[in-house]
Design a protein around this motif. Sequence first.
Motif, PDB file in Angstrom:
ATOM      1  N   LYS A   1      57.840  84.769 -16.161  1.00  0.00           N
ATOM      2  CA  LYS A   1      59.276  84.634 -16.400  1.00  0.00           C
ATOM      3  C   LYS A   1      59.642  83.158 -16.450  1.00  0.00           C
ATOM      4  O   LYS A   1      59.015  82.332 -15.784  1.00  0.00           O
ATOM      5  N   SER A   2      60.681  82.835 -17.228  1.00  0.00           N
ATOM      6  CA  SER A   2      60.977  81.414 -17.449  1.00  0.00           C
ATOM      7  C   SER A   2      61.395  80.708 -16.161  1.00  0.00           C
ATOM      8  O   SER A   2      61.223  79.500 -16.026  1.00  0.00           O
ATOM      9  N   ALA A   3      61.905  81.457 -15.192  1.00  0.00           N
ATOM     10  CA  ALA A   3      62.329  80.829 -13.934  1.00  0.00           C
ATOM     11  C   ALA A   3      61.139  80.492 -13.026  1.00  0.00           C
ATOM     12  O   ALA A   3      61.287  79.773 -12.046  1.00  0.00           O
ATOM     13  N   ILE A   4      59.958  81.024 -13.360  1.00  0.00           N
ATOM     14  CA  ILE A   4      58.789  80.833 -12.495  1.00  0.00           C
ATOM     15  C   ILE A   4      58.013  79.596 -12.944  1.00  0.00           C
ATOM     16  O   ILE A   4      57.701  79.457 -14.118  1.00  0.00           O
TER      17      ILE A   4
END
Lengths: 83, 83
Positions: A10-13
């Motif tokens: 995920k882009s937040a990771i």
Amino acid sequence: MKARVSIRLKSAILDPQGKTVQQALQQMGYSDVSSVRIGKLVELEVGGNDPIEVRTKVEEFSRKLLTNPLMETFEIELVRDVV
Amino acid sequence: MKARVSIRLKSAILDPQGKTVQQALQQMGYSDVSSVRIGKLVELEVGGNDPIEVRTKVEEFSRKLLTNPLMETFEIELVRDVV
């Protein structure tokens, strides 16, 4: 039927492996590579000819076994066998 | 420009990780999954607007850094940014 599951963080990771590759590329002179994310590509041969049924099954076990839904997203592509 | 590099083990190379996943799937009741191969998916943002130039560069560093040419093959897809 052949199924391809593309698994991405995920882009937040944060992706430390991707970051390391990016730094290595910069040291090699590829200074315009600005973002590197590393995911997985799982390719399977699944029985059955009904694409909807096969996709449902692949989605099910991708969620249960192949991915970590908290950290990853996935995308399924089916490739029909040439008859 | 976004570039996607799909990295796969050559077909002659054994894939123990894929084999393990296949066995796990079989134990979970997915008995018709007959072949599992696990590869890598590297997604990068590369500077430049000329697709030929970008592809040449990505091919170059894929061979030098991202893959092991003895054991792996790779495939490059470019995704043009929406302007």
